[in-house]
Design a protein around this motif. Sequence first.
Motif, PDB file in Angstrom:
ATOM      1  N   ALA A  63      -2.204   3.956   0.316  1.00 11.66           N
ATOM      2  CA  ALA A  63      -2.835   3.394   1.528  1.00 11.66           C
ATOM      3  C   ALA A  63      -3.323   5.053   1.743  1.00 11.66           C
ATOM      4  N   ILE A  64      -2.342   5.287   2.643  1.00 11.64           N
ATOM      5  CA  ILE A  64      -1.976   6.389   3.527  1.00 11.64           C
ATOM      6  C   ILE A  64      -2.902   7.978   2.997  1.00 11.64           C
ATOM      7  N   ILE A  75       3.185   2.964  11.037  1.00 10.56           N
ATOM      8  CA  ILE A  75       3.819   1.512  12.056  1.00 10.56           C
ATOM      9  C   ILE A  75       4.155   0.543  10.274  1.00 10.56           C
ATOM     10  N   PHE A  76       3.789   0.051   9.611  1.00  9.39           N
ATOM     11  CA  PHE A  76       4.041  -0.455   9.125  1.00  9.39           C
ATOM     12  C   PHE A  76       5.316  -0.239   7.943  1.00  9.39           C
ATOM     13  N   ASP A  77       5.992  -1.084   7.445  1.00 11.79           N
ATOM     14  CA  ASP A  77       7.419  -0.713   6.309  1.00 11.79           C
ATOM     15  C   ASP A  77       6.467  -0.851   4.619  1.00 11.79           C
ATOM     16  N   ASN A  78       6.928   0.314   3.634  1.00 14.39           N
ATOM     17  CA  ASN A  78       6.814   0.022   2.467  1.00 14.39           C
ATOM     18  C   ASN A  78       6.489  -1.166   1.851  1.00 14.39           C
ATOM     19  N   ALA A 112       0.864  -3.965  -0.765  1.00 12.88           N
ATOM     20  CA  ALA A 112       1.005  -3.946  -1.963  1.00 12.88           C
ATOM     21  C   ALA A 112       1.287  -2.331  -3.250  1.00 12.88           C
ATOM     22  N   PRO A 113       1.086  -3.035  -4.465  1.00 18.76           N
ATOM     23  CA  PRO A 113       1.225  -1.333  -5.411  1.00 18.76           C
ATOM     24  C   PRO A 113      -0.108  -0.699  -5.389  1.00 18.76           C
ATOM     25  N   GLU A 114      -1.080  -1.468  -4.861  1.00 18.10           N
ATOM     26  CA  GLU A 114      -2.338  -0.465  -4.705  1.00 18.10           C
ATOM     27  C   GLU A 114      -2.286   0.543  -3.521  1.00 18.10           C
ATOM     28  N   LEU A 133      -3.088  -2.812   2.131  1.00 16.79           N
ATOM     29  CA  LEU A 133      -2.010  -4.139   3.686  1.00 16.79           C
ATOM     30  C   LEU A 133      -1.528  -5.247   3.812  1.00 16.79           C
ATOM     31  N   LEU A 134      -0.696  -5.983   2.856  1.00 18.25           N
ATOM     32  CA  LEU A 134      -0.194  -7.589   2.850  1.00 18.25           C
ATOM     33  C   LEU A 134      -0.747  -7.845   4.551  1.00 18.25           C
TER      34      LEU A 134
END
Length: 198
Positions: free
Chosen positions: A85-86, A178-181, A185-187, A190-191
């Motif tokens: 994502a990053i 900010i969010f934890d790993n 989702a694997p792709e 952000l869930l």
Amino acid sequence: MAVTDMETPEAEPNPSAPAPTSKGEGGLRRLDRLTNDTRLARINADTLAKTELPYHSGFAREFLRGDFNFAAAKMTVARGGKLIAIESEFRVAEGWFRKAMAWANDLPKRQTPSYPEFVTLEIKHAMSGRLVRLLTIYDQLFLLTMGALIARSLGSEARQGTLEAAQARIKKIAYLCIFDNDRFAPEGILLPEPGQTH
């Protein structure tokens, strides 16, 4: 002449809204307390480099003092979908800045003297180096559009809109940090928070 193809990403919460703390004599917190060097000091580095970065803009100053070390530390420990994502957001931001710089370089402008401030940054991960590069490009965009504003080839509203869009691109990267790993989702999507339906 306004920039028409440069969209601002959706607004996200500010990742570095500081909690109230004790104030100095002037009523403002000392900026050197916001750098949070201890956060990065605990990280085992993939790379280890220091750079002295010049900057001119207020946004660069506030981001470097308030958000950079947090984002750099979180990038170092990012894995799986979060890393994807990053990385994806970096590609979007870098593409946006390429277009913005090409546009700003073509504007008629007047040269003005500028005197930067400097900050020393510790680079412990390749992505934090990319973040420094984006901040450097932002600062160049800030100066180029200031010269165009002085030459009256760019209006103040168009300049402000461009700079706000540029800031939002950088802030979006910090927001994802900010969010934890396990929130990705694997792709790289952000869930939603547990308990939310969408």
